[in-house]
Design a protein around this motif. Structure first.
Motif, short mmCIF file in Angstrom:
data_model
loop_
_atom_site.label_atom_id
_atom_site.label_comp_id
_atom_site.label_asym_id
_atom_site.label_seq_id
_atom_site.Cartn_x
_atom_site.Cartn_y
_atom_site.Cartn_z
N ASN A 68 -8.32 -34.57 -21.91
CA ASN A 68 -8.28 -33.30 -22.64
C ASN A 68 -7.21 -32.38 -22.07
N VAL A 69 -7.11 -32.30 -20.77
CA VAL A 69 -6.07 -31.48 -20.14
C VAL A 69 -4.68 -31.98 -20.52
N LEU A 70 -4.48 -33.29 -20.44
CA LEU A 70 -3.18 -33.86 -20.81
C LEU A 70 -2.84 -33.58 -22.26
N SER A 71 -3.81 -33.73 -23.14
CA SER A 71 -3.60 -33.48 -24.56
C SER A 71 -3.21 -32.02 -24.80
N ASN A 72 -3.88 -31.10 -24.12
CA ASN A 72 -3.56 -29.68 -24.26
C ASN A 72 -2.17 -29.34 -23.76
N LEU A 73 -1.65 -30.18 -22.88
CA LEU A 73 -0.29 -29.99 -22.36
C LEU A 73 0.74 -30.78 -23.15
N ASP A 74 0.32 -31.38 -24.26
CA ASP A 74 1.18 -32.22 -25.11
C ASP A 74 1.70 -33.47 -24.40
N TYR A 75 0.91 -33.98 -23.48
CA TYR A 75 1.22 -35.26 -22.85
C TYR A 75 0.52 -36.37 -23.63
N VAL A 76 1.12 -37.53 -23.65
CA VAL A 76 0.50 -38.68 -24.27
C VAL A 76 0.03 -39.61 -23.16
N TYR A 77 -1.21 -40.02 -23.23
CA TYR A 77 -1.79 -40.92 -22.24
C TYR A 77 -1.92 -42.30 -22.86
N VAL A 78 -1.35 -43.27 -22.19
CA VAL A 78 -1.45 -44.66 -22.65
C VAL A 78 -1.94 -45.49 -21.47
N ASP A 79 -2.94 -46.30 -21.70
CA ASP A 79 -3.49 -47.14 -20.65
C ASP A 79 -3.44 -48.59 -21.12
N TRP A 80 -3.30 -49.52 -20.21
CA TRP A 80 -3.26 -50.92 -20.58
C TRP A 80 -4.66 -51.39 -20.98
N ASN A 81 -4.67 -52.36 -21.89
CA ASN A 81 -5.94 -52.92 -22.35
C ASN A 81 -5.92 -54.45 -22.33
N CYS A 82 -4.90 -55.01 -21.70
CA CYS A 82 -4.73 -56.46 -21.65
C CYS A 82 -3.97 -56.80 -20.38
N LEU A 83 -4.29 -57.92 -19.78
CA LEU A 83 -3.60 -58.32 -18.56
C LEU A 83 -3.64 -59.83 -18.39
N ASN A 84 -2.75 -60.32 -17.54
CA ASN A 84 -2.77 -61.75 -17.24
C ASN A 84 -3.29 -62.02 -15.82
N ARG A 85 -3.69 -60.98 -15.14
CA ARG A 85 -4.29 -61.06 -13.80
C ARG A 85 -3.32 -61.63 -12.78
N ASP A 86 -2.05 -61.30 -12.93
CA ASP A 86 -1.02 -61.87 -12.07
C ASP A 86 -1.01 -61.33 -10.64
N SER A 87 -1.71 -60.25 -10.38
CA SER A 87 -1.69 -59.68 -9.04
C SER A 87 -2.94 -60.01 -8.22
N GLU A 88 -3.87 -60.75 -8.81
CA GLU A 88 -5.15 -60.97 -8.14
C GLU A 88 -5.15 -62.14 -7.16
N GLN A 89 -4.63 -63.26 -7.60
CA GLN A 89 -4.56 -64.43 -6.73
C GLN A 89 -3.52 -65.40 -7.28
N LYS A 90 -3.02 -66.26 -6.45
CA LYS A 90 -2.02 -67.23 -6.86
C LYS A 90 -2.67 -68.25 -7.81
N VAL A 91 -2.09 -68.37 -9.01
CA VAL A 91 -2.56 -69.33 -10.00
C VAL A 91 -1.36 -69.96 -10.69
N SER A 92 -1.59 -71.00 -11.44
CA SER A 92 -0.51 -71.67 -12.17
C SER A 92 -0.02 -70.81 -13.33
N ASN A 93 1.16 -71.12 -13.81
CA ASN A 93 1.69 -70.43 -14.98
C ASN A 93 0.79 -70.61 -16.19
N SER A 94 0.24 -71.80 -16.35
CA SER A 94 -0.66 -72.03 -17.50
C SER A 94 -1.92 -71.17 -17.37
N GLN A 95 -2.39 -70.94 -16.16
CA GLN A 95 -3.56 -70.09 -15.97
C GLN A 95 -3.21 -68.63 -16.29
#
Length: 96
Positions: free
Chosen positions: A14-41
């Motif tokens: 609400n504060v950001l909106s009142n300041l005319d800021y746009v908030y965008v958050d991710w809603n999808c990920l490939n979990r690349d930072s969690e643990q070492k996995v194969s490219n297919s994973q």
């Protein structure tokens, strides 16, 4: 995000909106930072995370700290295009 922060996030948005800021958050990920996995994973993680969603904001990391996400980027893009997703400029998205 933990449910205990839901009201605080709502207040912040609400504060950001009142300041005319746009908030965008991710809603999808490939979990690349969690643990070492194969490219297919990494690709399978992306597919699972994208499932059933319309517009995607995908979180992927551009470093090779855990996985080399750039090695699976072409396959990720090809998959998303085959599913009918279009790639847009970020500013086109927030200026709707």
């Amino acid at each position: 995000m933990s449910h205990i922060y839901t009201s605080q996030k709502k207040d912040a948005l609400n504060v950001l909106s009142n300041l005319d800021y746009v908030y965008v958050d991710w809603n999808c990920l490939n979990r690349d930072s969690e643990q070492k996995v194969s490219n297919s994973q990494l690709l399978n993680n992306l597919k699972k995370s994208a499932s059933g969603k319309g517009t995607l904001i995908i979180l992927m990391h551009d470093t090779a700290d855990v996985n080399n996400t750039y090695d699976v980027l072409k396959d990720s893009i090809s998959y998303l295009k085959s599913e009918g997703y279009e790639f847009r400029n970020f500013y086109d998205f927030i200026n709707k």
